[in-house]
Design an enzyme around this catalytic site. Structure first.
Site, PDB file in Angstrom:
ATOM      1  N   GLU A 243       0.817  -1.205   0.000  1.00 16.48           N
ATOM      2  CA  GLU A 243       0.000   0.000   0.000  1.00 16.48           C
ATOM      3  C   GLU A 243       0.860   1.268   0.000  1.00 16.48           C
ATOM      4  O   GLU A 243       0.579   2.229  -0.729  1.00 16.48           O
ATOM      5  CB  GLU A 243      -0.934  -0.015   1.204  1.00 16.48           C
ATOM      6  CG  GLU A 243      -2.054   1.000   1.141  1.00 16.48           C
ATOM      7  CD  GLU A 243      -3.104   0.774   2.213  1.00 16.48           C
ATOM      8  OE1 GLU A 243      -3.835  -0.231   2.112  1.00 16.48           O
ATOM      9  OE2 GLU A 243      -3.180   1.581   3.153  1.00 16.48           O
ATOM     10  N   ARG A 269      -3.669  32.324 -19.010  1.00 15.33           N
ATOM     11  CA  ARG A 269      -4.213  33.358 -18.131  1.00 15.33           C
ATOM     12  C   ARG A 269      -3.354  34.624 -18.168  1.00 15.33           C
ATOM     13  O   ARG A 269      -2.118  34.552 -18.102  1.00 15.33           O
ATOM     14  CB  ARG A 269      -4.271  32.805 -16.701  1.00 15.33           C
ATOM     15  CG  ARG A 269      -4.726  33.780 -15.631  1.00 15.33           C
ATOM     16  CD  ARG A 269      -6.196  34.063 -15.712  1.00 15.33           C
ATOM     17  NE  ARG A 269      -6.657  34.763 -14.506  1.00 15.33           N
ATOM     18  CZ  ARG A 269      -7.861  35.298 -14.380  1.00 15.33           C
ATOM     19  NH1 ARG A 269      -8.726  35.202 -15.378  1.00 15.33           N
ATOM     20  NH2 ARG A 269      -8.204  35.902 -13.263  1.00 15.33           N
ATOM     21  N   GLN A 280       7.382  35.746 -11.628  1.00 12.99           N
ATOM     22  CA  GLN A 280       8.296  34.780 -11.029  1.00 12.99           C
ATOM     23  C   GLN A 280       7.671  34.051  -9.835  1.00 12.99           C
ATOM     24  O   GLN A 280       7.945  32.859  -9.611  1.00 12.99           O
ATOM     25  CB  GLN A 280       9.580  35.492 -10.595  1.00 12.99           C
ATOM     26  CG  GLN A 280      10.702  34.558 -10.215  1.00 12.99           C
ATOM     27  CD  GLN A 280      11.957  35.321  -9.834  1.00 12.99           C
ATOM     28  OE1 GLN A 280      12.024  35.920  -8.751  1.00 12.99           O
ATOM     29  NE2 GLN A 280      12.950  35.328 -10.709  1.00 12.99           N
TER      30      GLN A 280
END
Length: 380
Positions: A243, A269, A280
């Site tokens: 797991e 965008r 930045q």
């Protein structure tokens, strides 16, 4: 050292990713909030995800940990229903693999084929109200009787529980036996004395139902004991080995998907008359996302490789689980920040990814437990 997949492995990954994306397409409405359907589960069975690491003689694909993780990564990347992905992986690694390794041959042949096809759903029943990280504190008991055992007690958080057909259940059989105090059982949903609780509401992984179990003088035959009485702790740790590596490969896929979404978003965008790529503060956030993801990828692949080589992998597994869980949570939060108000809305699935990432630092051993394991392996 080899850091690349073979052509065959790469092709299989790409084909798997395409099949997943077709079967469980991402929509403009975001991932569904409803529990998965039986047809979803059967589709995962058809695609082979419910038996990746199960031996072929029981209906699985017989893959090792590394190749299994690679395909689970494709599932996590292509399927926006992370709750469904989690439920499938919990079924495979916490239930099917312990059965494949420790159940009687008759039980394996009777149960594993239907678990691989998706006809049967399994739940891992270990967590109790007072026994989460401290699995040694179990209060559910099992006492010998003619031909089997009588179980009494309650389990508090069983993923897949409300939908499951069988449960891998851990119970206290000899309190004085120390590390050999618990035993693992396969309990059918139809067993007399077993009550399956209703699903409860939770923060994330919405498609995977979870609930409690109550055992009241529930009879389990000797043939449904995994391994030998007292081997429950060993069996549980075995399941955690699968797991903590392969299941978390799904979150590696999710991290890759979030990174792709961010890259597409910042290129499209514009703010203050400039694309987001000019800022930045935004691009460095994405750089950190990439760093976390690639570091976790190498740790996960190494842990899986060591498992396949039958080398000690406790340290590598703890490092991998810690890096992936903390990394995907941080990256999911960064994605919300990069998308802004759009990330807070449900349509793009960004906020759902954040909610789905939160439990990674809790299940399969919390991040603090992983740090404790790492320290023990370092001798401190």
């Amino acid at each position: 050292m080899e850091f690349d997949w073979t052509t065959e492995q790469t092709t299989r990954f790409e084909d798997t990713l395409k099949a997943v994306s077709t079967a469980f397409p991402l929509t403009d409405d975001g991932p569904p909030a409803d529990f998965y359907r039986r047809e979803d589960w059967l589709r995962l069975g058809e695609l082979g995800f419910l038996g990746l690491s199960v031996p072929t003689r029981y209906g699985g694909s017989g893959l090792g940990a590394l190749e299994t993780a690679h395909l689970v990564e494709a599932l996590g990347r292509g399927c926006g229903q992370t709750g469904l992905v989690f439920g499938a992986n919990a079924h495979l690694f916490a239930c099917a693999m312990p059965l494949a390794e420790f159940a009687t041959e008759e039980t394996r042949r009777r149960l594993l084929p239907s678990m691989c096809t998706g006809e049967a759903i399994a739940g891992n029943a270990i967590t109790e109200e007072t026994a989460g990280s401290d699995v040694a504190a179990l209060t559910t008991t099992a006492h010998r009787t003619t031909g089997g055992w009588i179980l009494n007690g309650e389990k508090s958080f069983v993923s897949n529980g409300p939908a499951a057909d069988l449960f891998l259940t851990y119970a206290l059989t000899d309190r004085a036996a120390g590390p050999f105090a618990t035993t693992a059982f396969v309990v059918q949903r139809t067993a007399d004395g077993l009550t399956v609780g209703e699903p409860f509401a939770k923060m994330g992984l919405s498609q995977c139902p979870a609930g409690g179990l109550r055992f009241e003088n529930c009879f389990v035959p000797d043939s449904h004991v995994l391994g030998e009485p007292g081997q429950g702790g060993i069996i549980f740790q075995h399941s955690m080995g699968w797991e903590r590596t392969c299941l978390f490969a799904a979150y590696l896929g999710l991290a890759d998907r979030l990174l792709e979404q961010c890259l597409h978003h910042v290129r499209q965008r514009r703010q203050f008359g400039r694309p987001l790529t000019d800022f930045q503060a935004v691009t460095h956030r994405i750089a950190d996302m990439k760093l976390r993801t690639e570091a976790a990828r190498l740790l996960l692949y190494r842990a899986c490789w060591e498992k396949d080589q039958e080398r000690p992998h406790r340290l590598a597994t703890a490092l991998s689980k810690l890096a992936l869980s903390e990394g995907v949570l941080a990256s999911a939060l960064d994605t919300v920040r990069i998308f802004g108000a759009r990330g807070y809305r449900s349509a793009d699935g960004i906020e759902a990814a954040l909610r789905d990432a939160v439990p990674t630092v809790l299940f399969s051993g919390t991040s603090d437990i992983q740090r404790e394991l790492i320290c023990k392996e370092l001798g401190i």
